[in-house]
Design an enzyme around this catalytic site. Structure first.
Site, PDB file in Angstrom:
ATOM      1  N   CYS A  10      52.256  10.449  45.920  1.00 35.78           N
ATOM      2  CA  CYS A  10      51.969   9.008  45.844  1.00 35.78           C
ATOM      3  C   CYS A  10      53.140   8.149  45.378  1.00 35.78           C
ATOM      4  CB  CYS A  10      50.768   8.770  44.949  1.00 35.78           C
ATOM      5  SG  CYS A  10      49.256   9.324  45.723  1.00 35.78           S
ATOM      6  N   LYS A  46      53.393  18.232  38.943  1.00 32.24           N
ATOM      7  CA  LYS A  46      52.850  18.042  37.602  1.00 32.24           C
ATOM      8  C   LYS A  46      51.858  19.162  37.331  1.00 32.24           C
ATOM      9  CE  LYS A  46      49.098  14.835  38.582  1.00 32.24           C
ATOM     10  NZ  LYS A  46      48.482  13.599  38.182  1.00 32.24           N
TER      11      LYS A  46
HETATM   12  N1  LIG Z   1      46.628  12.475  46.492  1.00 29.10           N
HETATM   13  C1  LIG Z   1      46.433  11.522  45.602  1.00 29.10           C
HETATM   14  O1  LIG Z   1      46.535  11.743  44.399  1.00 29.10           O
HETATM   15  C2  LIG Z   1      46.082  10.121  46.037  1.00 29.10           C
HETATM   16  C3  LIG Z   1      45.630   9.205  45.078  1.00 29.10           C
HETATM   17  C4  LIG Z   1      45.297   7.914  45.485  1.00 29.10           C
HETATM   18  C5  LIG Z   1      45.446   7.543  46.809  1.00 29.10           C
HETATM   19  N2  LIG Z   1      45.918   8.442  47.719  1.00 29.10           N
HETATM   20  C6  LIG Z   1      46.018   8.013  49.111  1.00 29.10           C
HETATM   21  O2  LIG Z   1      44.859   8.496  49.796  1.00 29.10           O
HETATM   22  C7  LIG Z   1      45.192   8.903  51.120  1.00 29.10           C
HETATM   23  C8  LIG Z   1      44.862  10.376  51.306  1.00 29.10           C
HETATM   24  O3  LIG Z   1      45.657  11.114  50.398  1.00 29.10           O
HETATM   25  P1  LIG Z   1      45.445  12.691  50.188  1.00 29.10           P
HETATM   26  O4  LIG Z   1      46.449  13.124  49.193  1.00 29.10           O
HETATM   27  O5  LIG Z   1      44.013  12.951  49.957  1.00 29.10           O
HETATM   28  O6  LIG Z   1      45.861  13.197  51.649  1.00 29.10           O
HETATM   29  P2  LIG Z   1      45.963  14.678  52.194  1.00 29.10           P
HETATM   30  O7  LIG Z   1      47.178  14.720  53.021  1.00 29.10           O
HETATM   31  O8  LIG Z   1      45.779  15.662  51.092  1.00 29.10           O
HETATM   32  O9  LIG Z   1      44.680  14.803  53.143  1.00 29.10           O
HETATM   33  C9  LIG Z   1      44.511  14.023  54.278  1.00 29.10           C
HETATM   34  C10 LIG Z   1      43.517  14.741  55.179  1.00 29.10           C
HETATM   35  O10 LIG Z   1      43.223  13.905  56.288  1.00 29.10           O
HETATM   36  C11 LIG Z   1      43.064  14.735  57.445  1.00 29.10           C
HETATM   37  N3  LIG Z   1      43.194  13.883  58.646  1.00 29.10           N
HETATM   38  C12 LIG Z   1      44.305  13.334  59.180  1.00 29.10           C
HETATM   39  N4  LIG Z   1      43.975  12.596  60.258  1.00 29.10           N
HETATM   40  C13 LIG Z   1      42.638  12.658  60.391  1.00 29.10           C
HETATM   41  C14 LIG Z   1      41.701  12.076  61.298  1.00 29.10           C
HETATM   42  N5  LIG Z   1      42.093  11.251  62.263  1.00 29.10           N
HETATM   43  N6  LIG Z   1      40.405  12.366  61.139  1.00 29.10           N
HETATM   44  C15 LIG Z   1      39.988  13.189  60.152  1.00 29.10           C
HETATM   45  N7  LIG Z   1      40.830  13.768  59.276  1.00 29.10           N
HETATM   46  C16 LIG Z   1      42.129  13.493  59.379  1.00 29.10           C
HETATM   47  C17 LIG Z   1      44.133  15.787  57.266  1.00 29.10           C
HETATM   48  O11 LIG Z   1      43.879  16.927  58.052  1.00 29.10           O
HETATM   49  C18 LIG Z   1      44.034  16.055  55.765  1.00 29.10           C
HETATM   50  O12 LIG Z   1      43.115  17.088  55.492  1.00 29.10           O
HETATM   51  C19 LIG Z   1      46.674   8.566  51.295  1.00 29.10           C
HETATM   52  O13 LIG Z   1      46.787   7.287  51.843  1.00 29.10           O
HETATM   53  C20 LIG Z   1      47.199   8.587  49.870  1.00 29.10           C
HETATM   54  O14 LIG Z   1      48.343   7.771  49.725  1.00 29.10           O
HETATM   55  C21 LIG Z   1      46.216   9.729  47.363  1.00 29.10           C
END
Ligand SMILES: NC(=O)c1ccc[n+]([C@@H]2O[C@H](COP(=O)([O-])OP(=O)(O)OC[C@H]3O[C@@H](n4cnc5c(N)ncnc54)[C@H](O)[C@@H]3O)[C@@H](O)[C@H]2O)c1
Length: 487
Positions: free
Chosen positions: A307, A367
């Site tokens: 992030c 982390k």
């Molecule tokens: N990881 C964090 O701590 C965190 C915290 C706050 C916000 N975010 C934000 O949330 C969002 C998701 O982050 P994350 O870390 O959970 O992502 P991630 O990469 O761990 O997971 C994303 C998932 O989406 C799936 N995906 C991609 N395209 C798709 C589609 N068209 N249909 C269905 N599934 C699909 C992927 O296969 C994957 O499993 C990002 O925008 C990130 O910036 C993340």
């Protein structure tokens, strides 16, 4: 009791006052209550999507997780979490056993839901902006699935997206693909997520605040009611605003946290040049000022993860796009880059050359309490060590598997911290896993060939380490005497 589209296995039994009884397919009573059960779809089952889905399922909502990654779907279906995250596995097993959560890669199943969350990834693209391709494909899939649905659906974007994305990208795709118009055919809200990896379930269950952005008061109010019911008396402050503000809030939040980290690292760099100074005392003291707050004041070898680095570059690229030079953020990024390179400079200074030297790396994850290596400082440190032809042995309690997929046989993998230290010429503590606090000066002295230790996370007690005659240095720890080592 209000249950939309009641499923076969849901039985509604009327009592006075009305009471909801949910049974599974074998008629076993799973849960009773008086809340409204919703059918919810969650697109993207990563950290955000899976935590969201499981917490909703845990409250008795019927959740369908939709992910385009077939392997992930298969794993989840068997109750296997695709990454390490506290509580995720137990929540997953329970939700699957009790039939509150099902997983599929068939996006058409979204047609059955009242509420659809978009939690797909928004990775960095060349130039620092965000790649919206996953958001666009999820919006297309949702739109197509809505063609068959007559009832209203509320679509909620949890992914981190730059201002204007909901209004200018997601909404037009949804309208085009569904043949419906917003806000009558469906509702659209931005609801950025602030969870911390390592605390994903806890943060989803007890958020600091809830941000709801929308161009439509009706949609925003529906989502606010849903959360009021979900959290009950524990509802966090809710800020209802426009999409664009909600989108910007998320970036401002992470850019501020990154700034705090680079700020304290700047103070750490000054402290290192003052004999006897220690940034941890300074951080503790300034953190007691309510205007500053103690979190994110831990000096170290820089922030990483999926992030902070990504959101910082996205905000900088967005600033450029709208005609503002985000020079403050450029410095935050530069300070961070410099911090990440410090262990290498330090080891070179101590060992003259790294060629053939055995270096122990304690911790890989960006982390503790996660196995996430995305943008982890350990990656660039190890790459630099390998380039310098050092022999690297790593140990991380959780991230070894992922590290193997990145570094393969270029480095060695130890099964304990002590094992990684054996015969090492230098050691760097990269991740502040709690188990490293149990390492004693004796461990370093007895196991290492040259007891040269660099604490990149300020976990080890400097007094003890230095008394034991280790060559011990740490981020933000003043040298014992001048002249200051130039690294
Ligand atoms: N990881 C964090 O701590 C965190 C915290 C706050 C916000 N975010 C934000 O949330 C969002 C998701 O982050 P994350 O870390 O959970 O992502 P991630 O990469 O761990 O997971 C994303 C998932 O989406 C799936 N995906 C991609 N395209 C798709 C589609 N068209 N249909 C269905 N599934 C699909 C992927 O296969 C994957 O499993 C990002 O925008 C990130 O910036 C993340």
């Amino acid at each position: 009791v209000n249950v939309d589209n009641s499923r076969e296995q849901i039985a509604l039994e009327r009592h006075s006052p009305p009471r909801l009884i949910i049974r599974n397919s074998q008629s076993r009573i799973l849960r009773t209550g008086n809340a409204t059960v919703r059918r919810v779809s969650v697109f993207g089952l990563g950290y955000v999507g899976l935590a969201t889905a499981l917490c909703l399922a845990n409250k008795g909502h019927l959740v369908t997780g939709i992910d385009s990654d077939e392997r992930r779907v298969r794993q989840l279906d068997q109750g296997i979490a695709p990454f390490f995250e506290p509580k995720i596995e137990s929540y997953l097993k329970r939700a699957i056993d009790e039939e509150y959560f099902r997983v599929t890669n068939d996006s058409s199943s979204n047609a059955e839901s009242d509420l659809a969350y978009v939690c797909v990834g928004t990775p960095t693209k060349h130039g620092g902006g965000i790649d919206l391709s996953f958001i666009e494909s999820a919006a297309e899939d949702i739109g197509i699935s809505l063609r068959k649905r007559e009832a209203y659906q509320l679509i909620v974007i949890k992914s981190t997206v730059t201002p204007g994305t909901a209004s200018n990208v997601v909404r037009p795709i949804l309208e085009r693909e569904s043949g419906k118009t917003c806000p009558t055919g469906f509702g659209l809200c931005s609801n950025p997520e602030f969870l911390r990896e390592g605390h994903a379930i806890q943060d989803t269950e007890v958020p600091d605040r809830i941000i709801i952005g929308s161009a439509d008061m009706n949609a925003a109010t529906k989502l606010e009611r849903f959360y009021s019911e979900y959290y009950g008396a524990g509802l966090a402050p809710v800020i209802m605003t426009r999409h664009e503000n909600a989108e910007l809030i998320k970036y401002a939040n992470n850019a501020f946290l990154a700034t705090k980290v680079s700020f304290i690292n700047t103070i750490a760099n000054i402290a290192e040049r003052i004999p006897g100074a220690d940034v941890t005392t300074v951080a503790k003291a300034i953190g007691l000022d309510k205007r500053i707050a103690p979190e994110f004041l831990r000096a170290g070898i820089g922030f990483g993860g999926s992030c902070l680095p990504k959101d910082l570059s996205a905000l900088m690229a967005f600033g450029e796009e709208v005609g503002y030079n985000t020079r403050l953020l450029a410095e935050v990024q530069a300070v961070n880059r410099e911090q990440i390179s410090k262990p290498i400079t330090y080891l070179k200074h101590k060992l003259n050359t790294l060629k053939g030297k055995k270096i122990a790396i304690l911790g890989l994850a960006f982390k503790p309490e996660t196995d996430d290596l995305r943008e982890a400082p350990s990656i660039s440190i190890i790459n630099d060590l390998v380039k310098e032809e050092a022999q690297v042995t790593v140990y991380d309690p959780r991230a070894e598997m992922i590290a193997k997929s990145i570094f393969g046989s270029q480095i060695a993998y130890a099964t304990s911290a002590r094992e990684s230290l054996r015969a090492a010429n230098g050691a760097v503590l990269v991740t502040e896993w709690e188990e490293f606090t149990h390492l004693t000066p004796q461990d370093f002295l007895e196991l290492m060939e040259d007891p040269i230790v660099f604490d990149g996370r300020r976990l080890l007690e400097p007094g003890r380490m230095r008394e034991a005659k280790l060559q011990f240095d740490a981020i933000g720890l003043g040298r014992e005497s001048f002249p200051v080592a130039k690294y």
